[in-house]
Design an enzyme around this catalytic site. Sequence first.
Site, PDB file in Angstrom:
ATOM      1  N   LYS A  77     -57.082 -86.516 -11.842  1.00 10.90           N
ATOM      2  CA  LYS A  77     -58.381 -87.066 -11.470  1.00 10.90           C
ATOM      3  C   LYS A  77     -59.245 -87.315 -12.693  1.00 10.90           C
ATOM      4  O   LYS A  77     -59.966 -88.288 -12.773  1.00 10.90           O
ATOM      5  CB  LYS A  77     -59.070 -86.075 -10.526  1.00 10.90           C
ATOM      6  CG  LYS A  77     -60.426 -86.514 -10.025  1.00 10.90           C
ATOM      7  CD  LYS A  77     -60.254 -87.532  -8.947  1.00 10.90           C
ATOM      8  CE  LYS A  77     -61.535 -88.144  -8.479  1.00 10.90           C
ATOM      9  NZ  LYS A  77     -61.317 -89.514  -8.001  1.00 10.90           N
ATOM     10  N   GLU A  87     -58.138-103.859  -8.174  1.00 14.90           N
ATOM     11  CA  GLU A  87     -58.375-102.500  -7.670  1.00 14.90           C
ATOM     12  C   GLU A  87     -57.477-102.209  -6.456  1.00 14.90           C
ATOM     13  O   GLU A  87     -56.954-101.099  -6.325  1.00 14.90           O
ATOM     14  CB  GLU A  87     -59.869-102.349  -7.340  1.00 14.90           C
ATOM     15  CG  GLU A  87     -60.282-101.045  -6.699  1.00 14.90           C
ATOM     16  CD  GLU A  87     -60.005 -99.795  -7.518  1.00 14.90           C
ATOM     17  OE1 GLU A  87     -59.648 -99.903  -8.703  1.00 14.90           O
ATOM     18  OE2 GLU A  87     -60.112 -98.687  -6.944  1.00 14.90           O
ATOM     19  N   HIS A 103     -48.931-119.511 -12.896  1.00 14.05           N
ATOM     20  CA  HIS A 103     -48.448-119.379 -14.272  1.00 14.05           C
ATOM     21  C   HIS A 103     -47.521-118.180 -14.443  1.00 14.05           C
ATOM     22  O   HIS A 103     -47.523-117.542 -15.488  1.00 14.05           O
ATOM     23  CB  HIS A 103     -49.646-119.284 -15.228  1.00 14.05           C
ATOM     24  CG  HIS A 103     -50.546-120.472 -15.125  1.00 14.05           C
ATOM     25  ND1 HIS A 103     -50.214-121.702 -15.628  1.00 14.05           N
ATOM     26  CD2 HIS A 103     -51.748-120.621 -14.517  1.00 14.05           C
ATOM     27  CE1 HIS A 103     -51.190-122.558 -15.359  1.00 14.05           C
ATOM     28  NE2 HIS A 103     -52.134-121.928 -14.676  1.00 14.05           N
ATOM     29  N   ASN A 161     -57.296 -76.560 -21.792  1.00 13.83           N
ATOM     30  CA  ASN A 161     -57.261 -77.988 -21.427  1.00 13.83           C
ATOM     31  C   ASN A 161     -57.463 -78.788 -22.692  1.00 13.83           C
ATOM     32  O   ASN A 161     -58.301 -78.425 -23.505  1.00 13.83           O
ATOM     33  CB  ASN A 161     -58.425 -78.356 -20.500  1.00 13.83           C
ATOM     34  CG  ASN A 161     -58.269 -77.774 -19.123  1.00 13.83           C
ATOM     35  OD1 ASN A 161     -57.246 -77.189 -18.815  1.00 13.83           O
ATOM     36  ND2 ASN A 161     -59.281 -77.937 -18.313  1.00 13.83           N
ATOM     37  N   GLY A 162     -56.778 -79.909 -22.803  1.00 19.73           N
ATOM     38  CA  GLY A 162     -56.983 -80.755 -23.981  1.00 19.73           C
ATOM     39  C   GLY A 162     -55.720 -80.824 -24.809  1.00 19.73           C
ATOM     40  O   GLY A 162     -54.639 -80.418 -24.364  1.00 19.73           O
ATOM     41  N   TRP A 193     -51.543 -80.136 -16.123  1.00 21.09           N
ATOM     42  CA  TRP A 193     -51.053 -81.523 -16.158  1.00 21.09           C
ATOM     43  C   TRP A 193     -50.427 -81.659 -17.531  1.00 21.09           C
ATOM     44  O   TRP A 193     -51.125 -81.705 -18.543  1.00 21.09           O
ATOM     45  CB  TRP A 193     -52.215 -82.491 -15.964  1.00 21.09           C
ATOM     46  CG  TRP A 193     -51.814 -83.919 -15.820  1.00 21.09           C
ATOM     47  CD1 TRP A 193     -51.503 -84.568 -14.656  1.00 21.09           C
ATOM     48  CD2 TRP A 193     -51.716 -84.905 -16.855  1.00 21.09           C
ATOM     49  NE1 TRP A 193     -51.203 -85.879 -14.917  1.00 21.09           N
ATOM     50  CE2 TRP A 193     -51.327 -86.124 -16.255  1.00 21.09           C
ATOM     51  CE3 TRP A 193     -51.909 -84.877 -18.233  1.00 21.09           C
ATOM     52  CZ2 TRP A 193     -51.136 -87.288 -16.981  1.00 21.09           C
ATOM     53  CZ3 TRP A 193     -51.711 -86.043 -18.958  1.00 21.09           C
ATOM     54  CH2 TRP A 193     -51.332 -87.239 -18.326  1.00 21.09           C
ATOM     55  N   CYS A 233     -55.926 -80.830 -16.106  1.00 20.98           N
ATOM     56  CA  CYS A 233     -55.730 -79.389 -16.096  1.00 20.98           C
ATOM     57  C   CYS A 233     -57.014 -78.734 -15.591  1.00 20.98           C
ATOM     58  O   CYS A 233     -58.091 -79.264 -15.750  1.00 20.98           O
ATOM     59  CB  CYS A 233     -55.404 -78.792 -17.452  1.00 20.98           C
ATOM     60  SG  CYS A 233     -53.948 -79.455 -18.238  1.00 20.98           S
ATOM     61  N   GLU A 287     -50.951 -96.370  -7.277  1.00 18.70           N
ATOM     62  CA  GLU A 287     -51.294 -94.967  -7.551  1.00 18.70           C
ATOM     63  C   GLU A 287     -50.737 -94.018  -6.493  1.00 18.70           C
ATOM     64  O   GLU A 287     -50.205 -92.973  -6.831  1.00 18.70           O
ATOM     65  CB  GLU A 287     -52.827 -94.780  -7.552  1.00 18.70           C
ATOM     66  CG  GLU A 287     -53.519 -95.164  -8.824  1.00 18.70           C
ATOM     67  CD  GLU A 287     -55.031 -94.973  -8.728  1.00 18.70           C
ATOM     68  OE1 GLU A 287     -55.611 -94.412  -9.657  1.00 18.70           O
ATOM     69  OE2 GLU A 287     -55.640 -95.388  -7.717  1.00 18.70           O
ATOM     70  N   LYS A 312     -54.806 -99.173  -6.288  1.00 17.87           N
ATOM     71  CA  LYS A 312     -54.772 -98.144  -5.237  1.00 17.87           C
ATOM     72  C   LYS A 312     -53.363 -97.985  -4.703  1.00 17.87           C
ATOM     73  O   LYS A 312     -52.857 -96.887  -4.534  1.00 17.87           O
ATOM     74  CB  LYS A 312     -55.697 -98.504  -4.064  1.00 17.87           C
ATOM     75  CG  LYS A 312     -57.169 -98.362  -4.255  1.00 17.87           C
ATOM     76  CD  LYS A 312     -57.668 -96.967  -4.459  1.00 17.87           C
ATOM     77  CE  LYS A 312     -57.572 -96.580  -5.875  1.00 17.87           C
ATOM     78  NZ  LYS A 312     -58.529 -96.507  -6.806  1.00 17.87           N
ATOM     79  N   ARG A 343     -57.031 -81.876 -10.452  1.00 19.57           N
ATOM     80  CA  ARG A 343     -57.067 -82.203 -11.884  1.00 19.57           C
ATOM     81  C   ARG A 343     -55.682 -82.181 -12.527  1.00 19.57           C
ATOM     82  O   ARG A 343     -55.499 -82.628 -13.654  1.00 19.57           O
ATOM     83  CB  ARG A 343     -57.958 -81.205 -12.619  1.00 19.57           C
ATOM     84  CG  ARG A 343     -59.408 -81.300 -12.232  1.00 19.57           C
ATOM     85  CD  ARG A 343     -60.191 -80.271 -12.977  1.00 19.57           C
ATOM     86  NE  ARG A 343     -60.240 -80.570 -14.390  1.00 19.57           N
ATOM     87  CZ  ARG A 343     -61.248 -81.165 -14.985  1.00 19.57           C
ATOM     88  NH1 ARG A 343     -62.285 -81.533 -14.288  1.00 19.57           N
ATOM     89  NH2 ARG A 343     -61.235 -81.393 -16.266  1.00 19.57           N
TER      90      ARG A 343
HETATM   91  C1  G6P Z   1     -58.042 -91.455 -13.786  1.00 17.20           C
HETATM   92  C2  G6P Z   1     -58.245 -91.398 -12.293  1.00 17.20           C
HETATM   93  C3  G6P Z   1     -58.785 -92.743 -11.806  1.00 17.20           C
HETATM   94  C4  G6P Z   1     -60.058 -93.103 -12.553  1.00 17.20           C
HETATM   95  C5  G6P Z   1     -59.855 -93.083 -14.064  1.00 17.20           C
HETATM   96  C6  G6P Z   1     -61.185 -93.180 -14.802  1.00 17.20           C
HETATM   97  O1  G6P Z   1     -57.016 -92.337 -14.083  1.00 17.20           O
HETATM   98  O2  G6P Z   1     -57.036 -91.099 -11.641  1.00 17.20           O
HETATM   99  O3  G6P Z   1     -59.052 -92.662 -10.427  1.00 17.20           O
HETATM  100  O4  G6P Z   1     -60.486 -94.378 -12.150  1.00 17.20           O
HETATM  101  O5  G6P Z   1     -59.249 -91.858 -14.457  1.00 17.20           O
HETATM  102  O6  G6P Z   1     -61.924 -92.035 -14.519  1.00 17.20           O
HETATM  103  P1  G6P Z   1     -63.484 -91.898 -14.564  1.00 17.20           P
HETATM  104  O7  G6P Z   1     -63.745 -90.502 -14.093  1.00 17.20           O
HETATM  105  O8  G6P Z   1     -63.885 -92.094 -15.995  1.00 17.20           O
HETATM  106  O9  G6P Z   1     -64.076 -92.932 -13.684  1.00 17.20           O
END
Ligand code: G6P
Length: 610
Positions: free
Chosen positions: A605, A483, A506, A100-101, A74, A2, A490, A487, A27
């Site tokens: 984010k 990773e 396995h 927010n929160g 969000w 948010c 996501e 990606k 956000r």
């Molecule tokens: C969210 C973002 C990711 C990020 C993760 C951890 O899920 O979408 O891209 O890796 O948070 O965030 P940070 O800011 O703590 O690295």
Amino acid sequence: MCGIVGYIGDKQAYPILLNGLKRLEYRGYDSAGIALHQNGKIHIIKQVGKIAALEEVVKEDEMQGTTGIAHTRWATHGEPNVTNAHPHTDCGGNIVLVHNGIIENYTVLRQMLQEKGHTFRTETDTEIIAHLIEEFYQNGTSFEEAFRLALNQVEGTYGLALITRHEPGKLYCARNGSPLVIGVGDQEYFVASDAAAIIAHTRNVIYLEDGEIAVVSRDGFITKTIQNEVITKKIEKINYDLERIEKAGYPHFMLKEIYEQPRTVADAMRGRLIEEEGVAKLGGLNQILHNVLRARKIFITACGTSYHAGLIGEYMIEEYCRIPVEVEYASEFRYRDPIIQDDNLVIVISQSGETADTLAALREAKRKGATVMGLVNVVGSTIARETHGGTYLHAGPEIGVASTKAFTSQVTALALLTIMIARTKTMSAEEGRRLIKELKQLPHKVEQALKTDSIIQEIAQKFKDKRNFLYLGRGYNYPVALEGALKLKEISYIHAEGYPAAEMKHGPIALIDEDMPVVVIATKDSTYEKIVSNIEEVKARQGRVIAVVSEDDDKLQDLVDYTIPIPQTENLFQPIISIIPLQLLAYHIAVLRGCDVDQPRNLAKSVTVE
Ligand code: G6P
């Protein structure tokens, strides 16, 4: 998670709030709203969807006003619809706020307030704050006191901005676990959950700490704790430019950020290498250096992409420093009562520096007596401020929701830390010098890896309609496989799993048929021959193999469907290069599928709720 923007001053607030929201849209973006003071009334407008959808329903001439607040959401409590969109109000419509929160005790408070006659219009936890303040205010306290008393009743996290008809010349804000920054202008003030929203207007900011409130008017502001102690805050300077948070000609922030990596990897090591001595120096650790160098055990805790960087850190530190390392998701670490001792070092990794679980893990580690260091990108963020010491990544603002450049900077910073610690143990100056020489080659090698873009576009075209992907790697490239898969899922919404290549036997091998693309990171390291065997196993079952290989590889071309040649480097640095084609692959597949790359569905984010 948010976004909040607020303005009080002499200018028209609407364009400032709208532009601020656009900067914060990464956000959260399932609904948005704005509230403005207008001749004794408060005008509220809300819409489902992105900020652009809000803009469409707004008639600008109806948006006059020089004080206002705005929000991009969000959803946590209540589906994203107009009713649940912020701002929210009390019964009388006199108290209007954005939040927010998460308010954890909202059910109890809601029931209590309903019994006292308050009527709720939304399913959100936020709305109760407005009613709670209303309740205290009706009982005859000053508005500020009602605001403070209400916050003392709520449990949970909040970043909060509020305007009220009771005091039209003021803007209230508060913070507990969800960031809030006040921008100081000339007879005007800004409030935001992220400095990116206000940087176009001022670079002078004040960061509120947990449990602090601010009452802002055109002429100044006061800051207090929610216990009513007045506090003096320091004005700090934000040191990045507007162009760093714009797309600079790229179609998406994500692509821009992928292409920034030669520079950001260089920035992560700038001024931190002493080549003659074969050592790295991390200034932010000076205060805790003894504890860092003498740590008998290291925990690394993080979420998402940062967690994957942490896994690479584990391999590096154990190999070169011979210190046991445990890597754990922050959400698990914070609740499972890990065994932490005084001579343990806890490294928290976070791009945003605001992730709720990572912050809670940090606090838990401190409580248990560990030395806590941060690897954080956002300067002045909560995690950066709460750690005992730390290293900034200097990657610049990362706007694309899927993290890219922060990852390579995190791995670079972990490599520096490894060299720094290892040199006080068994690593010789010569070995240190050799590694540093190679580190300096990395920006160029990242640039070379980016040149695979055209091959990757071709591969993306071929595989864009697949429903599943498997990513395999071994050793340092195993976290890269995780990773790479993250990606892809996501931003393209294709199901993807990362696995240690040998573990495929396995379970995942059961999935392999001619329809299953398998991305294998098969650069030349000590496990190369083993991974070639794993590729054979996939091919024997008609799997389609896309292999990321070293430039001089002449073996795999005949075995696999596609090769992506990238420069080779020392094993511990290889993830910085290997991840580049996987970021590009996810990006191009997502674009071809018509996905919203920078703002993928359901994600945010900065995840400031647990
Ligand atoms: C969210 C973002 C990711 C990020 C993760 C951890 O899920 O979408 O891209 O890796 O948070 O965030 P940070 O800011 O703590 O690295």
